[in-house]
Design a protein around this motif. Structure first.
Motif, PDB file in Angstrom:
ATOM      1  N   ALA A 157      44.488  94.136  31.822  1.00 10.96           N
ATOM      2  CA  ALA A 157      45.640  93.552  32.527  1.00 10.96           C
ATOM      3  C   ALA A 157      45.237  92.521  33.564  1.00 10.96           C
ATOM      4  O   ALA A 157      46.100  91.810  34.088  1.00 10.96           O
ATOM      5  CB  ALA A 157      46.451  94.666  33.191  1.00 10.96           C
ATOM      6  N   GLY A 158      43.973  92.438  33.911  1.00  9.36           N
ATOM      7  CA  GLY A 158      43.513  91.445  34.868  1.00  9.36           C
ATOM      8  C   GLY A 158      43.327  92.010  36.262  1.00  9.36           C
ATOM      9  O   GLY A 158      43.895  93.039  36.633  1.00  9.36           O
ATOM     10  N   SER A 159      42.533  91.295  37.052  1.00  9.48           N
ATOM     11  CA  SER A 159      42.172  91.762  38.392  1.00  9.48           C
ATOM     12  C   SER A 159      43.361  91.867  39.334  1.00  9.48           C
ATOM     13  O   SER A 159      43.344  92.667  40.275  1.00  9.48           O
ATOM     14  CB  SER A 159      41.120  90.821  38.995  1.00  9.48           C
ATOM     15  OG  SER A 159      39.979  90.752  38.181  1.00  9.48           O
ATOM     16  N   ASP A 160      44.402  91.048  39.124  1.00 11.05           N
ATOM     17  CA  ASP A 160      45.552  91.042  40.033  1.00 11.05           C
ATOM     18  C   ASP A 160      46.639  92.020  39.623  1.00 11.05           C
ATOM     19  O   ASP A 160      47.689  92.086  40.271  1.00 11.05           O
ATOM     20  CB  ASP A 160      46.135  89.629  40.118  1.00 11.05           C
ATOM     21  CG  ASP A 160      45.211  88.663  40.850  1.00 11.05           C
ATOM     22  OD1 ASP A 160      44.448  89.133  41.721  1.00 11.05           O
ATOM     23  OD2 ASP A 160      45.235  87.465  40.546  1.00 11.05           O
ATOM     24  N   ILE A 234      42.511 103.242  22.446  1.00  6.95           N
ATOM     25  CA  ILE A 234      43.674 103.217  23.336  1.00  6.95           C
ATOM     26  C   ILE A 234      44.230 101.791  23.404  1.00  6.95           C
ATOM     27  O   ILE A 234      43.575 100.883  23.937  1.00  6.95           O
ATOM     28  CB  ILE A 234      43.299 103.700  24.748  1.00  6.95           C
ATOM     29  CG1 ILE A 234      42.633 105.080  24.686  1.00  6.95           C
ATOM     30  CG2 ILE A 234      44.533 103.721  25.646  1.00  6.95           C
ATOM     31  CD1 ILE A 234      43.499 106.188  24.151  1.00  6.95           C
ATOM     32  N   PRO A 235      45.435 101.566  22.888  1.00  6.48           N
ATOM     33  CA  PRO A 235      46.014 100.218  22.910  1.00  6.48           C
ATOM     34  C   PRO A 235      46.247  99.730  24.338  1.00  6.48           C
ATOM     35  O   PRO A 235      46.573 100.512  25.236  1.00  6.48           O
ATOM     36  CB  PRO A 235      47.351 100.387  22.169  1.00  6.48           C
ATOM     37  CG  PRO A 235      47.204 101.663  21.384  1.00  6.48           C
ATOM     38  CD  PRO A 235      46.302 102.533  22.201  1.00  6.48           C
ATOM     39  N   GLY A 236      46.047  98.433  24.536  1.00  8.45           N
ATOM     40  CA  GLY A 236      46.369  97.816  25.816  1.00  8.45           C
ATOM     41  C   GLY A 236      45.424  98.142  26.942  1.00  8.45           C
ATOM     42  O   GLY A 236      45.720  97.860  28.105  1.00  8.45           O
ATOM     43  N   ALA A 237      44.266  98.731  26.622  1.00  6.24           N
ATOM     44  CA  ALA A 237      43.320  99.136  27.671  1.00  6.24           C
ATOM     45  C   ALA A 237      42.005  98.388  27.526  1.00  6.24           C
ATOM     46  O   ALA A 237      41.602  98.011  26.423  1.00  6.24           O
ATOM     47  CB  ALA A 237      43.066 100.637  27.607  1.00  6.24           C
ATOM     48  N   GLY A 238      41.334  98.215  28.668  1.00  4.79           N
ATOM     49  CA  GLY A 238      39.995  97.666  28.694  1.00  4.79           C
ATOM     50  C   GLY A 238      38.970  98.774  28.763  1.00  4.79           C
ATOM     51  O   GLY A 238      39.036  99.759  28.017  1.00  4.79           O
ATOM     52  N   HIS A 239      38.038  98.648  29.714  1.00  5.31           N
ATOM     53  CA  HIS A 239      36.887  99.539  29.790  1.00  5.31           C
ATOM     54  C   HIS A 239      37.201 100.886  30.432  1.00  5.31           C
ATOM     55  O   HIS A 239      36.413 101.821  30.309  1.00  5.31           O
ATOM     56  CB  HIS A 239      35.774  98.838  30.586  1.00  5.31           C
ATOM     57  CG  HIS A 239      34.461  99.526  30.569  1.00  5.31           C
ATOM     58  ND1 HIS A 239      33.753  99.771  29.404  1.00  5.31           N
ATOM     59  CD2 HIS A 239      33.691 100.028  31.583  1.00  5.31           C
ATOM     60  CE1 HIS A 239      32.620 100.381  29.699  1.00  5.31           C
ATOM     61  NE2 HIS A 239      32.556 100.560  31.004  1.00  5.31           N
ATOM     62  N   LEU A 240      38.342 100.997  31.110  1.00  2.06           N
ATOM     63  CA  LEU A 240      38.686 102.228  31.824  1.00  2.06           C
ATOM     64  C   LEU A 240      40.069 102.709  31.408  1.00  2.06           C
ATOM     65  O   LEU A 240      41.026 102.692  32.190  1.00  2.06           O
ATOM     66  CB  LEU A 240      38.622 101.993  33.342  1.00  2.06           C
ATOM     67  CG  LEU A 240      37.267 101.489  33.876  1.00  2.06           C
ATOM     68  CD1 LEU A 240      37.399 101.096  35.336  1.00  2.06           C
ATOM     69  CD2 LEU A 240      36.178 102.547  33.693  1.00  2.06           C
ATOM     70  N   PRO A 241      40.230 103.170  30.176  1.00  2.00           N
ATOM     71  CA  PRO A 241      41.562 103.511  29.672  1.00  2.00           C
ATOM     72  C   PRO A 241      42.211 104.674  30.397  1.00  2.00           C
ATOM     73  O   PRO A 241      43.442 104.762  30.449  1.00  2.00           O
ATOM     74  CB  PRO A 241      41.317 103.848  28.197  1.00  2.00           C
ATOM     75  CG  PRO A 241      39.869 104.230  28.124  1.00  2.00           C
ATOM     76  CD  PRO A 241      39.193 103.376  29.156  1.00  2.00           C
ATOM     77  N   ASN A 242      41.411 105.581  30.966  1.00  2.00           N
ATOM     78  CA  ASN A 242      42.009 106.705  31.688  1.00  2.00           C
ATOM     79  C   ASN A 242      42.767 106.244  32.918  1.00  2.00           C
ATOM     80  O   ASN A 242      43.695 106.917  33.393  1.00  2.00           O
ATOM     81  CB  ASN A 242      40.947 107.721  32.095  1.00  2.00           C
ATOM     82  CG  ASN A 242      39.933 107.166  33.059  1.00  2.00           C
ATOM     83  OD1 ASN A 242      39.244 106.196  32.752  1.00  2.00           O
ATOM     84  ND2 ASN A 242      39.819 107.758  34.240  1.00  2.00           N
TER      85      ASN A 242
END
Length: 262
Positions: A157-160, A234-242
């Motif tokens: 989702a980005g840093s912001d 996990i859809p829509g997630a980067g490196h930390l889906p939890n």
């Protein structure tokens, strides 16, 4: 504050919930509060044991690199203190490295294995050099350069985004000395393909769909090492889906934990 003292070093942990014991090891450079969303959703059914690794959160650092076997032995000491013979052991990213190290230390304590956005291979020479550069940078300049370079890689989702800002706050709370020790410890980790190939218990491998650090292909390779392992993307997630997609992650984790005899 709950602590276990190992080799004279007080280490903080959380012990929340009831039921099947689930030991979760957090990612770099965060702390055990990274699992707050899992605790809120699932602690009525499972007992979460959540240590702060050396130097992170409220745990003291100690000397030398924070190698993965050291984190594993700290976690085993926590289980010993709590008189828990075995637990489901899981880890995210660096926590996954530590979970694999714990499996190597004492596979009999691992009732089930959860590996999230991590990998079984050791760093190559270039990777070890990058970790040493990052360690020196943290000691000389603090953690802000790490926040600026690593955070964009952690969340789709980005840093912001709200989760990006949440992660930035956790990262900025890390001590530079802990960051350096963990980077140097990760550089020392061995290849874990052999120990995973021998693991006969239930296993869950989870990866964020958009993870650029340990992408889906690495998760597939990891899952292929373990007989009968489940792979969940996990859809829509980067490196930390939890943390980025907790509802979907919690559903996957709950389904896996419910399949393990208490």
């Amino acid at each position: 504050m709950l602590t276990v003292t190992v080799d004279g070093i007080p280490l903080h942990y959380q012990d929340v919930g009831q039921g099947l014991p689930v030991l979760l090891l957090h990612a770099f450079p965060l702390n055990s509060s990274a699992f707050d969303k899992q605790v809120r959703a699932l602690s009525s059914r499972y007992r979460f044991l959540l240590p702060d690794h050396r130097g992170f959160g409220q745990s003291k650092l100690g000397e030398g690199p924070t190698d993965m076997s050291r984190i594993a032995r700290d976690a085993l000491a926590l289980l010993d203190m709590l008189k828990i013979d075995s637990a489901v052991v899981g880890g995210v990213s660096m926590g996954g490295y530590a979970a694999m190290a714990l499996l190597r230390e004492d596979a009999g304590r691992v009732r089930g294995l959860v590996l999230v956005d991590t990998q079984a291979t050791a760093d190559d020479e270039a990777g070890r050099a990058r970790r040493e550069t990052s360690a020196q940078e943290a000691l000389e300049q603090g953690v802000e350069p790490l926040v600026q370079t690593l955070l964009p890689k952690l969340v789709a989702a980005g840093s912001d985004s709200p989760v990006g800002r949440e992660l930035a706050a956790l990262m900025r709370g890390a001590a530079p000395e802990a960051v350096a020790a963990a980077q140097r410890g990760m550089a020392l980790r061995p290849d874990s393909k052999d120990i995973l190939a021998r693991f006969a218990g239930p296993a869950l491998v989870v990866v964020g769909e958009h993870d650029v650090v340990t992408p889906v292909e690495k998760a597939k390779q990891l899952a292929a090492l373990i007989s009968g392992a489940r792979l969940e993307i996990i859809p829509g997630a980067g490196h930390l889906p939890n943390q980025e997609q907790p509802e979907r992650f919690n559903e996957v984790l709950d389904r896996f934990l419910a399949s393990i005899p208490g």
